[in-house]
Design an enzyme around this catalytic site. Structure first.
Site, PDB file in Angstrom:
ATOM      1  CB  VAL A   1      -4.484  -6.250  -1.364  1.00  0.00           C
ATOM      2  CG1 VAL A   1      -5.630  -5.413  -1.883  1.00  0.00           C
ATOM      3  CG2 VAL A   1      -3.632  -5.446  -0.382  1.00  0.00           C
TER       4      VAL A   1
ATOM      5  CE1 TYR B   1      -4.126  -1.205  -0.567  1.00  0.00           C
ATOM      6  CE2 TYR B   1      -3.938  -2.392   1.508  1.00  0.00           C
ATOM      7  CZ  TYR B   1      -4.617  -2.127   0.327  1.00  0.00           C
ATOM      8  OH  TYR B   1      -5.784  -2.790   0.044  1.00  0.00           O
TER       9      TYR B   1
ATOM     10  CE1 TYR C   1      -4.788  -7.493   9.708  1.00  0.00           C
ATOM     11  CE2 TYR C   1      -6.255  -5.919  10.771  1.00  0.00           C
ATOM     12  CZ  TYR C   1      -5.120  -6.187  10.043  1.00  0.00           C
ATOM     13  OH  TYR C   1      -4.295  -5.158   9.659  1.00  0.00           O
TER      14      TYR C   1
END
Ligand code: NAD
EC number: 1.3.1.9
Length: 395
Positions: A273, A53, A235
């Site tokens: 991603v 990113y 997460y």
């Protein structure tokens, strides 16, 4: 030498220089194809700019907005017999492309958590950039040395309170099995917050404010993932989620600190991603393989560069940004679409080793994983003799 991928579990330990450069170039072309862009950043500091990113942020700033950029990362240089890490080659390619477009672009290869790195960056900004109007904080690291005490902290990816058992994909053997992750203890939770929380983001902004190198109206952003039911236990509601809560807290404090400069600080929620960081998270490769299948069918599949293009145009430099009630910019709305999540959950319950390729797009996961290291990129001759040494002008 002939450079072929050397994959060890969730990491590839080498990289292809031309493949990485071609990957960067494809992202540049994507950003250019989406222009013209409205007013945006002109002088940008990106911490964690060499892969994932952070790299996409830098490419968007340079080739969308014509910004001068200073990138910071921690990457392994090449030797005559060993390739560099992928981020090293990416950064060389990006600096060269930006310079060729007539823009200032420099990189610092060093430990962003250290005081010395921050001082070097500030020196460079003062000497060659002028005031910074956007600071992107995009670090993902397994450890951090505290710049004052010298203590080293390690981040862990564990649930909190109870163990977690879930389906898991072994990406080497392509077998869908089960994984049980034991809960983190208090020390592991605190260490993960120390590494991936907001403290270092705040130290960067403190140092930049004190040095008077931030422009009026400066913006700063840091990235997070929220996800949904399937990923929450490992997460959102786990050690890394605690660290990300700390990031939210830091954003609030930074907003106050920057108010004198009419500045702002935002956490941005991005989609899942394939990056070097996410491939290390249990459950993620299987979740991503299924998500890819579903989002491709919906026509909404995105990678880092598509996400960042939308973050800049729809949130960061938009008059009508998509902000949630915690003041976070949101670009994860296509992943969290309830219909998408329901389809992913149904497939999740059905997926096995035998039907993996039918129900998920593991092939795309593998392709994207190898591309991170410059492999499997169109137009590259992987049979050709290739020099791992590539000249860099990093600071
Ligand atoms: P990544 O592994 O691709 O990139 C990490 C970057 O940090 C690299 O540039 C690396 O060189 C740099 N770095 C690591 N340690 C460093 C150090 N000590 N000093 C200087 N640089 C250092 O990771 P990514 O997935 O792009 O993650 C970036 C951010 O985005 C993280 O905050 C992550 O939580 C967040 N995020 C990731 C996802 C995802 O699915 N990958 C989703 C949402 C949010």
């Amino acid at each position: 030498m002939i450079i072929s991928p050397k994959v060890r579990g969730f990491i590839c330990i080498n990289a292809h220089p031309q493949g990485c450069a071609a990957n960067v170039q494809q992202q540049i072309e994507y950003i250019k194809s989406k222009g013209p862009y409205a007013d945006g950043p002109k002088n940008v500091l990106i911490v964690g700019s060499s892969t994932g990113y952070g790299l996409a942020s830098r490419i968007t700033a340079v080739f969308g907005y014509g910004a001068n950029t200073l990138g910071v990362f921690f990457e392994k240089p090449p030797t005559e017999r060993k390739t560099a890490s992928a981020g090293y080659y990416n950064a060389v390619a990006l600096d060269q492309a930006a310079n060729a477009a007539g823009l200032y672009a420099k990189s610092v290869n060093g430990d962003a958590f250290s005081t010395g790195c921050k001082e070097k960056v500030i020196e460079e900004i003062k000497a060659n950039m002028g005031k910074i109007d956007l600071v992107v904080y995009s670090l993902a690291s397994p450890r951090r040395q505290d710049p004052v005490s010298g203590d080293v902290y390690t981040s862990t990816l564990k649930p909190i309170g109870h163990s977690y058992t879930a389906k898991d994909l072994n990406t080497d053997t392509q077998r869908v099995g089960e994984i049980t992750v034991e809960p983190a203890n208090d020390e592991e939770i605190a260490s993960t917050v120390k590494v991936m929380g907001g403290e270092d983001w705040q130290l960067w902004i403190d140092a930049l404010v004190k040095a008077d190198v931030l422009a009026d109206g400066v913006k700063t952003v840091a990235y997070t993932y929220l996800g949904e039911k399937l990923t929450w236990p490992i997460y959102g509601q786990a050690t890394i989620g605690k660290a990300k809560e700390d990031l939210d807290h830091a954003a609030g404090e930074l907003c106050e600190q920057l108010s004198g400069l009419n500045g702002s600080a935002h956490v941005c929620v991005l989609k899942a991603v394939v990056t070097q960081a996410s491939s290390a998270i249990p459950v993620m490769p299987l979740y991503l393989s299924i998500l890819f299948k579903v989002m491709q069918a919906e026509g909404t599949h995105e990678g880092c560069i598509e996400q960042l293009q939308r973050l800049f145009t729809e949130c960061l430099y938009s008059d009508n940004p998509r902000v949630d009630d915690a003041n976070r910019f949101r670009v994860d709305e296509l992943e969290l679409n309830p219909d998408v999540q329901t389809k992913v959950e149904v497939i999740w319950s059905q997926v096995t080793t035998e039907n993996l390729h039918e129900l998920s797009d593991f092939s795309l996961y593998q392709t994207e994983f190898l591309r991170l290291f410059g492999f499997g990129v169109e137009g590259i001759d992987y049979e050709a003799e290739t020099m791992p040494l590539v000249e860099a002008n990093f600071l």
